[in-house]
Write an enzyme that holds these catalytic residues in place. Structure first.
Site, PDB file in Angstrom:
ATOM      1  N   ASP A 153       0.821  -1.212   0.000  1.00  0.00           N
ATOM      2  CA  ASP A 153       0.000   0.000   0.000  1.00  0.00           C
ATOM      3  C   ASP A 153       0.857   1.266   0.000  1.00  0.00           C
ATOM      4  O   ASP A 153       1.993   1.266   0.476  1.00  0.00           O
ATOM      5  CB  ASP A 153      -0.870   0.049   1.256  1.00  0.00           C
ATOM      6  N   HIS A 176       3.725  -2.401   2.992  1.00  0.00           N
ATOM      7  CA  HIS A 176       3.732  -1.029   2.469  1.00  0.00           C
ATOM      8  C   HIS A 176       5.033  -0.767   1.712  1.00  0.00           C
ATOM      9  O   HIS A 176       6.080  -1.299   2.074  1.00  0.00           O
ATOM     10  CB  HIS A 176       3.598  -0.017   3.603  1.00  0.00           C
TER      11      HIS A 176
END
Length: 262
Positions: free
Chosen positions: A74, A219
């Site tokens: 992400d 991430h």
């Protein structure tokens, strides 16, 4: 709600002020989860969006007997981080799904040009805004701008949405359905904060948690402790494979699933 008889009693006992204090509705705060809906509030599900399918699928894992797992990243793309993730995955011929922030994709388009070819790219909003606090127009704006950026700079339109922080509300779902998206959450996350002083430990921790059908959250930008995952990504992929897992995109994982039984 105060009854007429109770109101008369309060008036007799304490006057108009006492009665008004009880009868007045609670005033909500300007901040926090009960705040006044100055920016759309916590969005309801009653939007008049026209007639679509009337449903949207929300995934956090899939039910499958096959040893498949989906790595997801992400918040990128950003310099330094995202190229390191892509380099590691390229070296190991591994797939992942990237939920990109539209304004970051536009700003760093040259950085990732052609590099998402083996991977799946989903919508993570235009500016990483909390969709649960936005009305229909606000949600649509965040999704549309990111959708168009992915189509332009990746060369294919996204079919998946991951709302920032996993925050969902009715409007997020109804607008996602308008775009034809599946909403993707996660069933496992990289626990980087536990291994700041022992970075290599994240390899075994990630593999130990893994289950067939899992969607794993990581991430490719953010606080520095997340670099624990990035620095050990090749080890994580290698260890998952040594335990029999195959890395696939979220859409491939979804296609391999079957309905859960109870």
């Amino acid at each position: 709600m105060v009854s007429r008889r109770e109101l008369v009693r309060l008036l007799a006992a304490g006057g108009v002020g006492a009665a008004a204090a009880v009868a007045a509705p609670k005033v909500r705060s300007l901040v926090g989860p009960d705040r006044l809906p100055l920016d759309g509030g916590y969005a309801p599900a009653g939007n008049e969006l026209g007639w679509h399918n009337g449903a949207v699928r929300v995934l956090w894992h899939v039910t499958t007997d096959r040893p498949l797992i989906a790595l997801t990243f992400d918040d990128g793309p950003e310099p330094d981080w995202t190229p390191r993730v892509l380099d590691a995955l390229d070296e190991l011929d591994a797939k992942a799904t990237f939920f990109v922030v539209g304004e970051r994709l536009v700003r760093n388009a040259a950085l990732v040009k052609g590099r998402y070819a083996r991977h799946e790219v989903g919508n993570h909003t235009w500016a990483h805004k909390d969709l649960a606090q936005r009305d229909e127009k606000g949600v649509r704006n965040q999704l549309r701008r990111c959708h168009d950026a992915v189509a332009e700079h990746v060369g294919r339109a996204p079919t998946l949405l991951r709302p920032p922080w996993g925050h969902l509300a009715g409007t997020t779902l109804t607008v996602a359905e308008e775009f034809g998206y599946d909403v993707v959450m996660w069933s496992q996350r990289m626990r980087e904060n536990l291994f700041v002083d022992h970075p290599a430990g994240i390899v075994a921790d990630t593999a130990d948690q893994a289950r067939p059908g899992a969607i794993v959250l990581a991430h490719d930008t953010g606080p520095k402790d997340r670099l624990v995952c990035i620095a050990n990504l090749k080890g994580i992929v290698t260890e998952l494979r040594s335990r029999g897992f195959e890395l696939v995109t979220v859409s491939e994982l979804r296609a391999a699933g079957h309905p859960a039984t109870t």
